[in-house]
Design a protein around this motif. Structure first.
Motif, PDB file in Angstrom:
ATOM      1  N   GLN A   1       2.803  -0.395 -20.838  1.00 23.25           N
ATOM      2  CA  GLN A   1       2.742  -1.863 -20.807  1.00 23.25           C
ATOM      3  C   GLN A   1       4.071  -2.442 -20.317  1.00 23.25           C
ATOM      4  O   GLN A   1       4.097  -3.337 -19.480  1.00 23.25           O
ATOM      5  CB  GLN A   1       2.416  -2.395 -22.207  1.00 23.25           C
ATOM      6  N   VAL A   2       5.171  -1.905 -20.820  1.00 24.90           N
ATOM      7  CA  VAL A   2       6.500  -2.383 -20.421  1.00 24.90           C
ATOM      8  C   VAL A   2       6.791  -1.989 -18.976  1.00 24.90           C
ATOM      9  O   VAL A   2       7.319  -2.791 -18.197  1.00 24.90           O
ATOM     10  CB  VAL A   2       7.573  -1.856 -21.399  1.00 24.90           C
ATOM     11  N   ALA A   3       6.421  -0.779 -18.590  1.00 21.45           N
ATOM     12  CA  ALA A   3       6.627  -0.338 -17.203  1.00 21.45           C
ATOM     13  C   ALA A   3       5.853  -1.233 -16.237  1.00 21.45           C
ATOM     14  O   ALA A   3       6.383  -1.649 -15.197  1.00 21.45           O
ATOM     15  CB  ALA A   3       6.207   1.117 -17.042  1.00 21.45           C
ATOM     16  N   LYS A   4       4.624  -1.558 -16.581  1.00 21.87           N
ATOM     17  CA  LYS A   4       3.802  -2.417 -15.713  1.00 21.87           C
ATOM     18  C   LYS A   4       4.382  -3.820 -15.603  1.00 21.87           C
ATOM     19  O   LYS A   4       4.298  -4.452 -14.543  1.00 21.87           O
ATOM     20  CB  LYS A   4       2.359  -2.448 -16.217  1.00 21.87           C
ATOM     21  N   ALA A   5       4.981  -4.310 -16.677  1.00 20.67           N
ATOM     22  CA  ALA A   5       5.646  -5.618 -16.604  1.00 20.67           C
ATOM     23  C   ALA A   5       6.790  -5.571 -15.601  1.00 20.67           C
ATOM     24  O   ALA A   5       7.003  -6.523 -14.832  1.00 20.67           O
ATOM     25  CB  ALA A   5       6.159  -6.026 -17.990  1.00 20.67           C
ATOM     26  N   GLY A   6       7.507  -4.473 -15.577  1.00 19.70           N
ATOM     27  CA  GLY A   6       8.572  -4.307 -14.595  1.00 19.70           C
ATOM     28  C   GLY A   6       8.036  -4.224 -13.181  1.00 19.70           C
ATOM     29  O   GLY A   6       8.556  -4.867 -12.268  1.00 19.70           O
ATOM     30  N   VAL A   7       6.980  -3.451 -12.998  1.00 18.51           N
ATOM     31  CA  VAL A   7       6.383  -3.293 -11.672  1.00 18.51           C
ATOM     32  C   VAL A   7       5.899  -4.650 -11.146  1.00 18.51           C
ATOM     33  O   VAL A   7       6.049  -4.953  -9.955  1.00 18.51           O
ATOM     34  CB  VAL A   7       5.215  -2.279 -11.715  1.00 18.51           C
ATOM     35  N   GLN A   8       5.344  -5.470 -12.017  1.00 15.81           N
ATOM     36  CA  GLN A   8       4.842  -6.779 -11.593  1.00 15.81           C
ATOM     37  C   GLN A   8       5.918  -7.674 -11.003  1.00 15.81           C
ATOM     38  O   GLN A   8       5.634  -8.600 -10.256  1.00 15.81           O
ATOM     39  CB  GLN A   8       4.147  -7.482 -12.762  1.00 15.81           C
ATOM     40  N   ALA A   9       7.170  -7.388 -11.307  1.00 13.67           N
ATOM     41  CA  ALA A   9       8.269  -8.194 -10.783  1.00 13.67           C
ATOM     42  C   ALA A   9       8.421  -8.027  -9.269  1.00 13.67           C
ATOM     43  O   ALA A   9       9.003  -8.892  -8.616  1.00 13.67           O
ATOM     44  CB  ALA A   9       9.575  -7.815 -11.488  1.00 13.67           C
ATOM     45  N   VAL A  10       7.902  -6.927  -8.704  1.00 10.57           N
ATOM     46  CA  VAL A  10       8.085  -6.688  -7.261  1.00 10.57           C
ATOM     47  C   VAL A  10       6.831  -6.260  -6.509  1.00 10.57           C
ATOM     48  O   VAL A  10       6.800  -6.357  -5.292  1.00 10.57           O
ATOM     49  CB  VAL A  10       9.178  -5.627  -7.005  1.00 10.57           C
ATOM     50  N   ALA A  11       5.835  -5.756  -7.170  1.00  9.36           N
ATOM     51  CA  ALA A  11       4.679  -5.181  -6.477  1.00  9.36           C
ATOM     52  C   ALA A  11       3.904  -6.253  -5.708  1.00  9.36           C
ATOM     53  O   ALA A  11       3.743  -7.378  -6.184  1.00  9.36           O
ATOM     54  CB  ALA A  11       3.767  -4.478  -7.476  1.00  9.36           C
ATOM     55  N   VAL A  12       3.467  -5.876  -4.510  1.00  5.85           N
ATOM     56  CA  VAL A  12       2.617  -6.761  -3.695  1.00  5.85           C
ATOM     57  C   VAL A  12       1.485  -5.963  -3.079  1.00  5.85           C
ATOM     58  O   VAL A  12       1.545  -4.799  -2.927  1.00  5.85           O
ATOM     59  CB  VAL A  12       3.409  -7.474  -2.570  1.00  5.85           C
TER      60      VAL A  12
ATOM     61  N   GLY B   1       0.770  -1.235   0.000  1.00  6.88           N
ATOM     62  CA  GLY B   1       0.000   0.000   0.000  1.00  6.88           C
ATOM     63  C   GLY B   1       0.801   1.284   0.000  1.00  6.88           C
ATOM     64  O   GLY B   1       0.221   2.359   0.052  1.00  6.88           O
ATOM     65  N   HIS B   2       2.129   1.198  -0.053  1.00  8.35           N
ATOM     66  CA  HIS B   2       2.964   2.395  -0.041  1.00  8.35           C
ATOM     67  C   HIS B   2       3.829   2.450  -1.297  1.00  8.35           C
ATOM     68  O   HIS B   2       4.433   1.448  -1.685  1.00  8.35           O
ATOM     69  CB  HIS B   2       3.872   2.410   1.193  1.00  8.35           C
ATOM     70  N   VAL B   3       3.898   3.624  -1.905  1.00  8.60           N
ATOM     71  CA  VAL B   3       4.739   3.805  -3.086  1.00  8.60           C
ATOM     72  C   VAL B   3       6.195   3.818  -2.636  1.00  8.60           C
ATOM     73  O   VAL B   3       6.582   4.614  -1.778  1.00  8.60           O
ATOM     74  CB  VAL B   3       4.377   5.100  -3.845  1.00  8.60           C
ATOM     75  N   VAL B   4       6.991   2.918  -3.219  1.00 12.10           N
ATOM     76  CA  VAL B   4       8.412   2.816  -2.877  1.00 12.10           C
ATOM     77  C   VAL B   4       9.318   3.249  -4.024  1.00 12.10           C
ATOM     78  O   VAL B   4      10.536   3.275  -3.891  1.00 12.10           O
ATOM     79  CB  VAL B   4       8.793   1.393  -2.419  1.00 12.10           C
ATOM     80  N   GLY B   5       8.714   3.570  -5.146  1.00 11.94           N
ATOM     81  CA  GLY B   5       9.471   3.994  -6.312  1.00 11.94           C
ATOM     82  C   GLY B   5       8.578   3.962  -7.538  1.00 11.94           C
ATOM     83  O   GLY B   5       7.351   3.922  -7.420  1.00 11.94           O
ATOM     84  N   ALA B   6       9.220   3.975  -8.708  1.00  7.58           N
ATOM     85  CA  ALA B   6       8.451   3.951  -9.948  1.00  7.58           C
ATOM     86  C   ALA B   6       9.339   3.494 -11.088  1.00  7.58           C
ATOM     87  O   ALA B   6      10.572   3.553 -11.013  1.00  7.58           O
ATOM     88  CB  ALA B   6       7.869   5.328 -10.258  1.00  7.58           C
TER      89      ALA B   6
END
Length: 134
Positions: free
Chosen positions: A123-134, A105-110
Motif C-alpha cells: 500500500q505504501v509502495a503504491k502510494a509512492g509509485v502514484q507520485a510519478v506513474a503515467v 508502458g515501460h518499467v523505469v524502476g521500482a
C-alpha cells in the motif's frame, strides 16, 4: 537509437515523500527504497524507529520488482501456489511490498517498502509509485 524515461532525483524525492505520507497516515514505521530499472539504488529513507533490517529487505523488494517487471507479491504467490522452482530465481525478496514504476508502458524502476504486513508495505509502495506513474 531509442530513448527512455529515467527517474531523476526530483522524482525519487517525490516518491519517497508520497510513500512516507502514506506510512505516517497509518502510523507505520517503514523503510522506503527506490531503485532504477536495473535494480540499482537511487534513494532510501528509514523512518525513525523502523527496524534496521528493513533497509535491506525494502531494497531487495524494489530490486525484485524492477528486474522482474512485476510486483514482488506475485513471486510469493507463485511459490505458495506450488511453483517452487522460483525459489532458485536470482531474486532475494519474493515478498509483498515491491512495486514497479511504469512510465508510458515501460518499467523505469521500482519502490520497495518494509516494516509492516506485506499488504501494508505494498500500500505504501503504491502510494509512492502514484507520485510519478503515467
Amino acid at each position: 537509437m531509442k530513448t527512455k524515461a529515467i527517474l531523476g532525483s526530483a522524482e525519487v524525492a517525490g516518491i519517497i515523500k508520497a510513500a512516507v505520507a502514506e506510512a505516517e497516515l497509518n502510523k507505520w514505521l517503514m523503510v522506503i527504497s527506490v531503485v532504477d530499472d536495473g535494480g540499482h539504488p537511487l534513494g532510501l529513507l528509514r523512518m525513525d524507529g523502523a527496524a534496521p533490517v528493513s533497509s535491506y529487505i525494502a531494497t531487495e523488494k524494489a530490486r525484485t520488482a524492477a528486474l522482474g517487471r512485476r510486483e514482488s507479491q506475485q513471486y510469493e504467490d507463485m511459490i505458495n501456489g506450488g511453483r517452487i522452482a522460483f525459489l532458485s530465481a536470482p531474486l532475494s525478496a519474493t515478498l509483498g511490498g515491491g512495486v514497479p514504476i511504469t512510465i508510458h508502458g515501460h518499467v523505469v524502476g521500482a519502490v520497495g517498502v518494509s516494516g509492516a504486513k506485506p499488504n501494508e508495505d505494498a500500500q505504501v509502495a503504491k502510494a509512492g509509485v502514484q507520485a510519478v506513474a503515467v
